[in-house]
Design an enzyme around this catalytic site. Structure first.
Site, PDB file in Angstrom:
ATOM      1  N   ASP A   1       4.395 -19.089 -27.027  1.00  0.00           N
ATOM      2  CA  ASP A   1       2.984 -18.722 -26.821  1.00  0.00           C
ATOM      3  C   ASP A   1       2.534 -18.768 -25.357  1.00  0.00           C
ATOM      4  O   ASP A   1       1.769 -17.894 -24.930  1.00  0.00           O
ATOM      5  CB  ASP A   1       2.061 -19.607 -27.688  1.00  0.00           C
ATOM      6  CG  ASP A   1       2.024 -19.157 -29.145  1.00  0.00           C
ATOM      7  OD1 ASP A   1       2.459 -18.024 -29.435  1.00  0.00           O
ATOM      8  OD2 ASP A   1       1.558 -19.942 -29.990  1.00  0.00           O
TER       9      ASP A   1
ATOM     10  N   ASP B   1      10.215 -16.323 -41.141  1.00  0.00           N
ATOM     11  CA  ASP B   1      11.186 -16.329 -40.054  1.00  0.00           C
ATOM     12  C   ASP B   1      10.669 -15.373 -39.001  1.00  0.00           C
ATOM     13  O   ASP B   1      10.286 -14.238 -39.306  1.00  0.00           O
ATOM     14  CB  ASP B   1      12.590 -15.938 -40.523  1.00  0.00           C
ATOM     15  CG  ASP B   1      13.647 -16.544 -39.591  1.00  0.00           C
ATOM     16  OD1 ASP B   1      13.537 -17.745 -39.259  1.00  0.00           O
ATOM     17  OD2 ASP B   1      14.569 -15.820 -39.178  1.00  0.00           O
TER      18      ASP B   1
ATOM     19  N   LYS C   1      -5.823 -16.355 -32.305  1.00  0.00           N
ATOM     20  CA  LYS C   1      -4.406 -15.996 -32.485  1.00  0.00           C
ATOM     21  C   LYS C   1      -4.183 -15.423 -33.889  1.00  0.00           C
ATOM     22  O   LYS C   1      -3.577 -14.363 -34.046  1.00  0.00           O
ATOM     23  CB  LYS C   1      -3.504 -17.217 -32.238  1.00  0.00           C
ATOM     24  CG  LYS C   1      -2.023 -16.884 -32.395  1.00  0.00           C
ATOM     25  CD  LYS C   1      -1.091 -18.066 -32.182  1.00  0.00           C
ATOM     26  CE  LYS C   1       0.352 -17.668 -32.563  1.00  0.00           C
ATOM     27  NZ  LYS C   1       1.276 -18.801 -32.608  1.00  0.00           N
TER      28      LYS C   1
HETATM   29  P1  ITT Z   1      11.161 -23.125 -39.830  1.00  0.00           P
HETATM   30  O1  ITT Z   1      12.494 -22.441 -39.858  1.00  0.00           O
HETATM   31  O2  ITT Z   1      11.172 -24.524 -40.376  1.00  0.00           O
HETATM   32  O3  ITT Z   1      10.082 -22.299 -40.457  1.00  0.00           O
HETATM   33  P2  ITT Z   1      11.358 -22.819 -36.929  1.00  0.00           P
HETATM   34  O4  ITT Z   1      10.535 -23.399 -35.822  1.00  0.00           O
HETATM   35  O5  ITT Z   1      12.834 -23.070 -36.930  1.00  0.00           O
HETATM   36  O6  ITT Z   1      10.670 -23.288 -38.297  1.00  0.00           O
HETATM   37  P3  ITT Z   1      11.981 -19.957 -36.822  1.00  0.00           P
HETATM   38  O7  ITT Z   1      13.314 -20.173 -37.426  1.00  0.00           O
HETATM   39  O8  ITT Z   1      11.154 -18.837 -37.367  1.00  0.00           O
HETATM   40  O9  ITT Z   1      11.064 -21.266 -36.937  1.00  0.00           O
HETATM   41  O10 ITT Z   1      12.187 -19.846 -35.265  1.00  0.00           O
HETATM   42  C1  ITT Z   1      11.447 -19.039 -34.513  1.00  0.00           C
HETATM   43  C2  ITT Z   1      11.227 -19.570 -33.120  1.00  0.00           C
HETATM   44  O11 ITT Z   1      10.427 -18.553 -32.518  1.00  0.00           O
HETATM   45  C3  ITT Z   1      10.430 -20.875 -33.054  1.00  0.00           C
HETATM   46  O12 ITT Z   1      11.205 -21.983 -32.838  1.00  0.00           O
HETATM   47  C4  ITT Z   1       9.506 -20.622 -31.856  1.00  0.00           C
HETATM   48  O13 ITT Z   1      10.191 -20.951 -30.671  1.00  0.00           O
HETATM   49  C5  ITT Z   1       9.321 -19.122 -31.876  1.00  0.00           C
HETATM   50  N1  ITT Z   1       8.078 -18.734 -32.579  1.00  0.00           N
HETATM   51  C6  ITT Z   1       7.900 -18.468 -33.892  1.00  0.00           C
HETATM   52  N2  ITT Z   1       6.625 -18.157 -34.148  1.00  0.00           N
HETATM   53  C7  ITT Z   1       5.963 -18.229 -32.977  1.00  0.00           C
HETATM   54  C8  ITT Z   1       4.638 -18.030 -32.575  1.00  0.00           C
HETATM   55  O14 ITT Z   1       3.690 -17.716 -33.447  1.00  0.00           O
HETATM   56  N3  ITT Z   1       4.326 -18.195 -31.287  1.00  0.00           N
HETATM   57  C9  ITT Z   1       5.267 -18.531 -30.396  1.00  0.00           C
HETATM   58  N4  ITT Z   1       6.561 -18.752 -30.674  1.00  0.00           N
HETATM   59  C10 ITT Z   1       6.913 -18.602 -31.964  1.00  0.00           C
END
Ligand code: ITT
Length: 203
Positions: free
Chosen positions: A157, A73, A177
């Site tokens: 990103d 997360d 990255k």
């Molecule tokens: P899962 O819960 O299925 O893992 P998700 O996309 O919903 O996938 P998150 O709940 O962790 O993931 O949400 C975090 C948000 O933050 C995600 O939708 C992206 O917009 C952003 N995010 C997460 N990691 C990132 C990264 O490495 N680079 C850029 N944005 C990122």
């Protein structure tokens, strides 16, 4: 096949899957993802913290599959916004929003702001089939650019410029990255802390 050398990656996000698989190369380990278990309902991410959501995702998949499960997360914490969007990063611009809408909202919120400092914080949780869980974190500090740049990566990103460089993460290659990102750091800590579980799995 021994279920103790199966690791379910508790995510449906293809970008995260690619980044996690690149940094978790244990020869004895078979990785699956939440996409391989469509019968298991998607976890509702209603925790107040990244830690709570990561643990909830990992424990749900581990208990349902009987294998180890690893969840990520991640939140973008922006100084001038008091740490927002943080745990709400995925839904910053609304429940059914996309990455572009989130980025537009962030740029608007920071219009004219002198302080553009931010950090990505990634929490990786590992759950055992009995429901026990542990977590590690990785942080990457940087600034929010004034316009979106680049087409690689995902999410925020195109707006995030890590302190290590002068390009956005979306202008980095995947390997660049991973070398300095929040997820790369968290996964290296995870591999160090839990890698022994799979090194021993077949013995
Ligand atoms: P899962 O819960 O299925 O893992 P998700 O996309 O919903 O996938 P998150 O709940 O962790 O993931 O949400 C975090 C948000 O933050 C995600 O939708 C992206 O917009 C952003 N995010 C997460 N990691 C990132 C990264 O490495 N680079 C850029 N944005 C990122």
């Amino acid at each position: 096949m021994n279920s103790m050398n199966v690791l379910v990656l508790a995510t449906r996000n293809p970008h995260k899957l690619e980044e996690i698989r690149a940094l978790f190369p244990f020869p004895d380990l078979i990785t699956r993802s939440a996409l391989d278990y469509p019968e298991i309902p998607e976890v509702v991410e209603d925790g107040a913290t990244l830690e709570a959501n990561a643990v909830k995702k990992a424990v749900t998949l581990a208990v349902a599959t009987g294998a180890y499960a690893l969840a990520d997360d991640t939140g973008l914490e922006v100084n001038a916004l008091g740490g927002a969007p943080g745990v709400r990063s995925a839904r910053y611009a609304g429940e059914a929003c996309d990455y572009a809408a989130n980025n537009r909202k962030l740029l608007a919120a920071l219009q004219g702001a002198a302080d553009r400092e931010a950090q990505f914080r990634c929490v990786i949780a590992l759950a055992w089939p009995n429901g026990q869980a542990q977590y590690v974190e990785g942080v990457c500090r940087g600034t929010i650019g004034v316009t979106a740049r680049g087409t690689n990566g995902f999410g925020y990103d195109p707006l995030f410029i890590p302190d290590e460089g002068d390009r956005t993460f979306a202008e980095y290659t995947a390997a660049e990255k991973n070398a300095c990102s929040h997820r790369g750091r968290a996964l290296r800590a995870a591999a160090e802390r839990w890698g022994g579980l799979w090194a021993r799995a077949d013995r």
